[in-house]
Design a protein around this motif. Structure first.
Motif, mmCIF file in Angstrom:
data_model
loop_
_atom_site.group_PDB
_atom_site.id
_atom_site.type_symbol
_atom_site.label_atom_id
_atom_site.label_comp_id
_atom_site.label_asym_id
_atom_site.label_seq_id
_atom_site.Cartn_x
_atom_site.Cartn_y
_atom_site.Cartn_z
ATOM 1 N N ALA A 109 0.831 -1.208 0.000
ATOM 2 C CA ALA A 109 0.000 0.000 0.000
ATOM 3 C C ALA A 109 0.863 1.255 0.000
ATOM 4 C CB ALA A 109 -0.914 -0.003 1.220
ATOM 5 N N ASP A 110 2.048 1.159 -0.583
ATOM 6 C CA ASP A 110 2.956 2.300 -0.673
ATOM 7 C C ASP A 110 2.263 3.474 -1.358
ATOM 8 O OD1 ASP A 110 6.039 3.126 -0.624
ATOM 9 O OD2 ASP A 110 5.187 3.765 -2.537
ATOM 10 N N VAL A 111 2.536 4.686 -0.900
ATOM 11 C CA VAL A 111 1.864 5.868 -1.436
ATOM 12 C C VAL A 111 2.131 6.038 -2.931
ATOM 13 C CG1 VAL A 111 1.807 7.079 0.763
ATOM 14 C CG2 VAL A 111 3.808 7.344 -0.728
ATOM 15 N N HIS A 112 3.288 5.591 -3.388
ATOM 16 C CA HIS A 112 3.598 5.702 -4.817
ATOM 17 C C HIS A 112 2.745 4.730 -5.640
ATOM 18 C CE1 HIS A 112 7.217 7.177 -2.714
ATOM 19 N NE2 HIS A 112 7.195 8.095 -3.671
ATOM 20 N N ARG A 113 2.382 3.617 -5.034
ATOM 21 C CA ARG A 113 1.491 2.686 -5.723
ATOM 22 C C ARG A 113 0.104 3.312 -5.901
ATOM 23 N NH1 ARG A 113 0.558 -3.748 -4.485
ATOM 24 N NH2 ARG A 113 -0.961 -4.101 -6.141
ATOM 25 N N ARG A 115 -0.524 6.454 -6.169
ATOM 26 C CA ARG A 115 -0.364 7.452 -7.234
ATOM 27 C C ARG A 115 -0.387 6.786 -8.610
ATOM 28 N NH1 ARG A 115 5.333 10.735 -8.123
ATOM 29 N NH2 ARG A 115 4.977 11.341 -10.296
ATOM 30 N N PHE A 116 0.311 5.651 -8.739
ATOM 31 C CA PHE A 116 0.389 4.960 -10.025
ATOM 32 C C PHE A 116 -0.980 4.419 -10.436
ATOM 33 C CE2 PHE A 116 1.555 1.309 -12.779
ATOM 34 C CZ PHE A 116 2.266 2.005 -13.738
ATOM 35 N N HIS A 117 -1.698 3.820 -9.493
ATOM 36 C CA HIS A 117 -3.038 3.313 -9.782
ATOM 37 C C HIS A 117 -3.943 4.444 -10.261
ATOM 38 C CE1 HIS A 117 -3.575 -0.958 -8.180
ATOM 39 N NE2 HIS A 117 -2.282 -0.732 -8.191
ATOM 40 N N SER A 118 -3.870 5.566 -9.574
ATOM 41 C CA SER A 118 -4.702 6.711 -9.930
ATOM 42 C C SER A 118 -4.397 7.187 -11.347
ATOM 43 C CB SER A 118 -4.475 7.846 -8.926
ATOM 44 O OG SER A 118 -5.303 8.943 -9.219
ATOM 45 N N SER A 119 -3.116 7.253 -11.673
ATOM 46 C CA SER A 119 -2.738 7.735 -13.010
ATOM 47 C C SER A 119 -3.147 6.752 -14.097
ATOM 48 C CB SER A 119 -1.224 7.983 -13.066
ATOM 49 O OG SER A 119 -0.495 6.781 -12.913
ATOM 50 N N MET A 120 -3.035 5.443 -13.829
ATOM 51 C CA MET A 120 -3.422 4.434 -14.817
ATOM 52 C C MET A 120 -4.921 4.488 -15.091
ATOM 53 S SD MET A 120 -0.922 2.618 -16.119
ATOM 54 C CE MET A 120 -1.533 0.991 -16.534
ATOM 55 N N ILE A 121 -5.708 4.704 -14.054
ATOM 56 C CA ILE A 121 -7.158 4.808 -14.230
ATOM 57 C C ILE A 121 -7.500 6.024 -15.085
ATOM 58 C CG2 ILE A 121 -9.325 5.268 -13.007
ATOM 59 C CD1 ILE A 121 -8.167 3.594 -10.692
ATOM 60 N N ASP A 122 -6.802 7.123 -14.838
ATOM 61 C CA ASP A 122 -7.058 8.349 -15.600
ATOM 62 C C ASP A 122 -6.823 8.166 -17.094
ATOM 63 O OD1 ASP A 122 -7.800 9.714 -13.357
ATOM 64 O OD2 ASP A 122 -5.917 10.799 -13.109
ATOM 65 N N THR A 123 -5.843 7.312 -17.463
ATOM 66 C CA THR A 123 -5.523 7.147 -18.879
ATOM 67 C C THR A 123 -6.666 6.527 -19.670
ATOM 68 O OG1 THR A 123 -4.515 4.954 -18.547
ATOM 69 C CG2 THR A 123 -3.062 6.877 -18.379
ATOM 70 N N LYS A 124 -7.592 5.838 -18.974
ATOM 71 C CA LYS A 124 -8.708 5.181 -19.660
ATOM 72 C C LYS A 124 -9.980 6.019 -19.647
ATOM 73 C CE LYS A 124 -6.328 1.316 -20.193
ATOM 74 N NZ LYS A 124 -5.935 0.787 -21.503
ATOM 75 N N MET A 125 -9.910 7.215 -19.082
ATOM 76 C CA MET A 125 -11.113 8.017 -18.858
ATOM 77 C C MET A 125 -11.615 8.737 -20.112
ATOM 78 S SD MET A 125 -12.315 8.249 -15.618
ATOM 79 C CE MET A 125 -11.811 8.109 -13.908
ATOM 80 N N LEU A 126 -10.669 9.243 -20.924
ATOM 81 C CA LEU A 126 -11.066 10.096 -22.046
ATOM 82 C C LEU A 126 -10.760 9.442 -23.384
ATOM 83 C CD1 LEU A 126 -9.812 13.614 -20.865
ATOM 84 C CD2 LEU A 126 -12.134 12.685 -20.718
ATOM 85 N N LYS A 127 -11.658 9.635 -24.320
ATOM 86 C CA LYS A 127 -11.440 9.198 -25.690
ATOM 87 C C LYS A 127 -10.903 10.377 -26.500
ATOM 88 C CE LYS A 127 -15.153 5.767 -25.537
ATOM 89 N NZ LYS A 127 -16.440 5.324 -26.120
#
Length: 280
Positions: A109-113, A115-127
């Motif tokens: 549950a490292d804070v950088h993990r 951050r990474f999860h959040s950024s990966m989810i964002d990449t799928k948000m917009l077409k």
């Protein structure tokens, strides 16, 4: 004599299978919702259970879930980039996205993990062609076995703020840590974490969760599913060990890829792929 030897070998094999089955069932008995194998089974496609979980953690009563999927993979578009597999992926009626993870170990549950999860989810948000303001809110929720933040709270909300004003940045990105060791039977979060720690369904507060845990741990049909998962994990572990061995052999550079494939019992194409990744 030959028949007797064959019969003895069959008996030994059956005894080994019976012992393995007994060990697996004992391992299943020790599982709780803080183990991602059980947690993902309980919540996969289970809208009712996911609504309960999210409403408690977000301290709401009106959240409605439209979709929930376990073990959803997010591929990294960058060559050789790290991908992630989300324990529980959910979407609510306002198109907000939720990534729910359970972690036994603090390093998971490292804070950088987060951050990474959040950024990966964002990449799928917009077409292509969509405006940036159309991106939906996202929540990365880590349910941890221990209090990884260490302040004794049940919940920890992480949101961006403007340093100079202290105002909320309001970009729609949220990270929440849930303290799995939190105990308070008069508090919804405390009850939820009690249920996540429970080994027996009969000791749980929330019937929605207890019903699913009972099925997977205490019924023949549920136990068969769990046993298959344990077998698949064992096979995956063996494959990963073979890949690790192949990488070491490739790094030494003393054998051909064909020889490495033979020595590791891996397909040649897979060994070639491993060799290509190491050269990147």
């Amino acid at each position: 004599m030959i028949f007797s030897e064959k019969a003895g070998a069959l008996m030994d094999t059956k005894d080994q299978m019976d012992l393995k089955r007994k060990e697996t069932l004992e391992a299943i008995r020790k599982l709780c919702l803080l183990d991602d194998n059980l947690m993902t089974l309980v919540f996969d496609r289970n809208i009712e259970a996911t609504e309960l979980l999210l409403n408690i953690i977000l301290q709401r009563k009106d959240l409605r879930v439209l979709e929930v999927v376990a073990q959803r993979e997010y591929k990294n578009p960058m060559h050789g980039g790290r991908s992630i597999t989300i324990d529980i992926y959910a979407v609510d009626g306002n198109d907000k996205v939720y990534d729910i993870e359970v972690q036994r170990a603090a390093e998971g549950a490292d804070v950088h993990r987060a951050r990474f999860h959040s950024s990966m989810i964002d990449t799928k948000m917009l077409k292509a062609g969509q405006k940036f303001k159309e991106i939906h809110d996202s929540y990365v929720i880590f349910i941890t076995a221990n209090d990884v933040i260490g302040a004794g709270c049940s919940l920890y909300h992480v949101n961006r703020t403007i340093k100079e004003t202290g105002a909320y940045f309001n970009d729609g990105s949220h990270i929440i840590y849930v303290n799995g060791s939190y105990k308070d039977d008069n508090d919804p979060v405390g009850k939820l974490m009690h249920d996540f720690r429970c080994l027996n369904s009969g000791d749980m507060f929330y019937p929605i969760l207890a019903k699913q845990v009972k099925y997977f741990k205490e019924t023949e049909g549920g136990q068969e599913i769990m046993c298959q998962i344990f077998e698949d994990l064992a096979e995956k572990r063996i494959t990963e060990e073979k890949k690790a061995f192949a990488r070491r052999l490739i790094a030494r550079g003393k054998q051909t890829l064909e020889e490495i494939a033979e020595d590791t019992d891996l397909p040649l194409e897979e060994v070639k792929e491993l060799a290509g990744l190491q050269l990147v």
